[in-house]
Enzyme design. Sequence first.
Site, PDB file in Angstrom:
ATOM      1  CE  LYS A 193       0.591   0.950   4.603  1.00 25.40           C
ATOM      2  NZ  LYS A 193       0.789   2.197   5.352  1.00 25.40           N
ATOM      3  CB  THR A 250      -1.338   4.723   3.175  1.00 23.75           C
ATOM      4  OG1 THR A 250      -1.501   3.874   4.308  1.00 23.75           O
ATOM      5  CG2 THR A 250       0.109   5.164   3.116  1.00 23.75           C
TER       6      THR A 250
END
Length: 335
Positions: A193, A250
Site C-alpha cells: 500500500k 495511506t
Amino acid sequence: MADKIAVVGAGSWGTTLANLLAKKGHDVTLWGHEPELVREMRETRENSVYLPGITLSPNLAFTNSFEEVYAGCRMVLCVVPSQLVRTVMGKSVPLIPRDSIVVSASKGIEVDTLATVSEIYQEILPPEQYARFSAISGPSFAREVAQEMPTAVAAASESEETACQVQEAFTTNYFRVYRNSDVTGVELGGAVKNVIAIAAGISDGLGFGYNTRAALITRGLAEIARLGIAMGAQPATFAGLAGMGDLVLTCTGDLSRNRTVGVQLGQGRTLSEILGEMRMVAEGVKTTESTYNLSKKLGVDMPITHKMYEILYEDKPARDAVIELMTRDLKAEGI
C-alpha cells in the site's frame, strides 16, 4: 494480567504502541537505538523527534540495551524499519526468552532477498517460537492512535491462540484488534500500500483530482491482491483492514509519509532532495524496488508498481508514466 513486553524501535509507531501498552497496565520497556533519544524520553516523558507533543506514560521504561529490554519479557513487539529487521532482530534472538510471543509491526519487503517480514522471522527464529509469530497491521496513523482516536487493526497469526493473546494485549477502548489467520496477506497489504500511496501523492502533486485518486486506489488494490494470491494469501484479506483499509488511509491522509513523498515528486522535486530532509522512513521507496523485483520474479502483472519503479529509480517523468498507464492495452476489469 499484566505482561512484561519489550518494544523494539522508538520511532513514531513504536513509541505510540509502547505507550498504549503501558497505559493499559503492562510492564513495558521501549528500546531505542539512539542513546540521546532514550535519555530524553526518560527525562521528559516525550519523544520530541518522532512523536512531539504526546506525553508518555509514567509506567513506560526506556533503554538502549538489548539485554535490558528482553530480560524476562513475555512478548516482543518489533517496530523497526523493514530493511533493518534482519540485522536488529538477528542480534536479538539469542536474548529473547524462548516462550515469548514475537509480534511484528514493520511494513515492507526486504530489498536484497525479496522476503516478507514474516519470512525473515521464519529464518531467524527457532521453529517453536516462529509458530507463535504474529503480524499486526491496519489503517493506523501513529499520532491519531497516540491521541486516542478510535482505530481498528488486524493481528495475524497461524496460531489462533497467539492471535487471541495479541488481540487481548493490545485492545483498548480506542484501539480495536481483529484476529486474522492470513499472515502473508496482512503483511503484503501493509507493505505494498505504501507504493500505491506514493503514486496517489504524485497524482495530487500533479494537480489531478478525486477521479484519478480513486482509480489508483482501486487498481492498486487489484495489484496487491494479484501479488498476494500468487504468494498464497487469502483474497478476502485485501477487502479488510490490512488491505483496503490501510490502502485508503495511506493514499488519502495528510499524515502519510509515503503520500507526502509522492506529492513533492509530483510538484517537481527530486527523490534525493525529499529523502534528504526526512528524519522518518518512508517505507514505500524501498518497497517499490522490492515489489517491482518480486512481481517480475513471480510473473505478476503490476503496472502501477512498475511505473512507480521507473519514476523513483529510472527518472521517468511522472506525467509520461500516467499517459503510459492510461494508454495500455484495453482489458476486462478484475484482479
